[in-house]
Structures are given as C-alpha cells and as structure tokens.
Scaffold this active site. Sequence first.
Site, mmCIF file in Angstrom:
data_model
loop_
_atom_site.group_PDB
_atom_site.id
_atom_site.type_symbol
_atom_site.label_atom_id
_atom_site.label_comp_id
_atom_site.label_asym_id
_atom_site.label_seq_id
_atom_site.Cartn_x
_atom_site.Cartn_y
_atom_site.Cartn_z
ATOM 1 N N PHE A 231 -41.443 7.180 29.866
ATOM 2 C CA PHE A 231 -42.346 7.697 31.025
ATOM 3 C C PHE A 231 -43.325 6.493 31.365
ATOM 4 O O PHE A 231 -44.366 6.366 30.764
ATOM 5 C CB PHE A 231 -43.371 8.902 30.468
ATOM 6 C CG PHE A 231 -42.277 9.804 29.452
ATOM 7 C CD1 PHE A 231 -41.084 10.120 29.641
ATOM 8 C CD2 PHE A 231 -42.720 10.013 28.262
ATOM 9 C CE1 PHE A 231 -40.197 10.794 28.814
ATOM 10 C CE2 PHE A 231 -42.092 10.904 27.273
ATOM 11 C CZ PHE A 231 -40.736 11.190 27.710
ATOM 12 N N ASP A 233 -46.066 4.533 32.665
ATOM 13 C CA ASP A 233 -47.318 4.822 33.115
ATOM 14 C C ASP A 233 -48.192 3.527 33.141
ATOM 15 O O ASP A 233 -47.503 2.286 33.171
ATOM 16 C CB ASP A 233 -48.249 5.850 32.186
ATOM 17 C CG ASP A 233 -48.214 5.147 30.832
ATOM 18 O OD1 ASP A 233 -47.844 4.161 30.351
ATOM 19 O OD2 ASP A 233 -49.057 5.717 29.860
ATOM 20 N N ASP A 309 -41.443 6.238 23.281
ATOM 21 C CA ASP A 309 -42.457 6.262 24.148
ATOM 22 C C ASP A 309 -43.814 6.866 23.424
ATOM 23 O O ASP A 309 -44.746 6.690 23.644
ATOM 24 C CB ASP A 309 -42.229 7.266 25.536
ATOM 25 C CG ASP A 309 -43.255 7.138 26.666
ATOM 26 O OD1 ASP A 309 -44.111 8.057 26.180
ATOM 27 O OD2 ASP A 309 -43.373 6.471 27.630
ATOM 28 N N ASP A 314 -48.962 6.763 21.421
ATOM 29 C CA ASP A 314 -50.000 6.886 20.119
ATOM 30 C C ASP A 314 -50.509 5.736 19.830
ATOM 31 O O ASP A 314 -51.706 5.528 19.428
ATOM 32 C CB ASP A 314 -49.163 7.770 18.814
ATOM 33 C CG ASP A 314 -48.884 9.131 19.617
ATOM 34 O OD1 ASP A 314 -49.428 9.702 20.528
ATOM 35 O OD2 ASP A 314 -47.869 9.730 18.971
#
Length: 336
Positions: A231, A233, A309, A314
Amino acid sequence: MTLSPRESSEHIVKNAKYLTVLPDGIEKLAKEIISSIQTGQLSPNNFSQNDIHPKATDPHAIEWIFVVDTLNFCFWTPTDHTKYKVNGFTGYFALCAAINRAMDEGIDITNATYYSKIDGETLRQVFRPDDGQTSIPLFEQRIACLNEVGTRLLEKWQGKFQNVVRAANNSASRLLELIVSEFPCFRDEAVYEGQRVSLYKRAQILIGDIWSCFGGKGPGAFNDLEKITMFADYRVPQVLIHFGSLEYKPELLNELTSETILENGDAREVEIRGASIYIVEKVKDAILEKLAKKEIELNKEYVNSILIDHFLWDYRRKHAAELEHIPFHKVLSVYY
C-alpha cells in the site's frame, strides 16, 4: 490502458530519474521478513489482535473497514504543527479511535444511509481532537468521500459494502476492479512517462484489511491474493531507505528535506510510490523462491505483500525516532 499496480511499478522503476532501487537492500529486507514470520512476530492475526480494530465476529466489521479505509488518507503534519490526536492516538489509529468513539456515542457512522448525507458539523463532532483545536487534515475532502461512497452504495449495492465483496466472488483482483470503478475516490492513478499507471493504496489496503480481519476465511477468503501489492504511502519509503533497498538522488533528497509539498501525480511522487511497490514485490518473489528451493521453512500463506507492508508500516512506528532523519514526501491527497 491502465497498468496494474505491479506492472505500473515495473514501468516506473525502469524509467526512474530521481531514485535508485538497490538489490542488496532487497535481499536484506527479505531476510528480515523471513525472520519475522518464523518467530511469529509477523502474522495475519496482528490486525484482529489490535483492540482498535473490529473482530471477525462483529456484525459491523466489513462496513467499519470500508468507512475507515474511505477516510484512510493524509495524516501527516508539517514539523512545526501539532499532531491530530484522538484518545492519545495519532495518524491512522486516531481515525480508528474517532470512528469507534462515534459508534460508542450511538452515531450510526457505518451506515451508508447516514454517512451519504453527513454534514460538516456532524463530522467535526465525530473527528473532534483531544486538544479541541487540531483538526484532522483535508476535512472537506473527507466529507466528500463519505458522501460519494455512501450515495453509490445506496444506488447500486443496497447500502452495504459487503454486497460488493460478495460480487467479487472470492477474487481479490475482481474486488479491486469493483472498488476503483464504483468509487472514484479510490481511483489512485497517474500518468508517468506516457503510460497510465495505478497505485491503488486505499483500494488495496481495504482488501488487505478484510483478509486480515477475517483471517483469510469467509469474506476474507481470496483465491488470488498474490495480485495485491503493498500500500504505497508516504511512510513506508523511510523504512525501505533505512534497509538500503531504496536510494534518493541528491536532487530529490534536497526537495524532500526542504519540506516541499509535491502535487499528486508529480513524477517524483509517482517514482517513490512505484519503487515502494516494486521493492516489496521483489522481496516477496525472493522469499517465494527460497521456499520453492526449500532453503527456508514457513507458511506460504504468510508470504504476501499485505503482510510485508504490515511489517514495514509497524517497523516505522516502532522506530519512529530512529527514522525521523529520513525525509518523507508530502502530498495533500485523498489517495494515501
């Protein structure tokens, strides 16, 4: 024709001018992921074990995930600004906390009939910050996104996102097509070097969250999960640089260090996000190759871009202070 996220990442990296992908860093990252899976640190259960997320048994789980991922964008603040906080949480978790608080207060925030018509005053109450002053970024765009997706669900899907999930018939790629075609605010695309490319951060995280929440069963049972990429970002690239798999050229590094706000679709932004997808796909491929050669032992179901991801995101949160010296690209966008 729009390239898929994986195809897009290959096109972008092949033509990149502002950054370099480093194979040694990809190998280093693959080893780190393998270790995290083998020790049990990295698991699909991490989603449901987080108290702020719904459980698979919650009747509202899918609709909650849809609302949250409709709003899951743009949490960064300039370095001299106060961070938006709800119940002590920042960023994405502040959004989750706000939605949970609204539900506790009896607000029907996961009902499309309700949020298709939600107004600014009501949403301000939902998103009210701990300090009473620092509002969530892109507030007007969040109203527009909720109104848009709620209206479309009512027009075509009997007001339920779970009907969209059912229509995909356990295919992650079909669900991705449905999300980006039915809901324009999820249509995260750009034109790069003469080619229309797709990044689909929020659409793919929506699928990933359903898979994680339901443990790959029921609504989360997808027979082609390998089609879903990471994802893309603004935070994960910091981790990719930290592990030596991504390197910015001096011109780009200077731009990011000076806190330049880039436009959505800018070639520099597209390259950073495209390279992130490319690197994670290469990490996944490297782990699967080691599995095929029986060089390692682990559950093959855990080798996907969603969990990789999760590890990267994390890692960034756990090592925020350590990674703070690595600048991240800043874009005011509803796409991530």
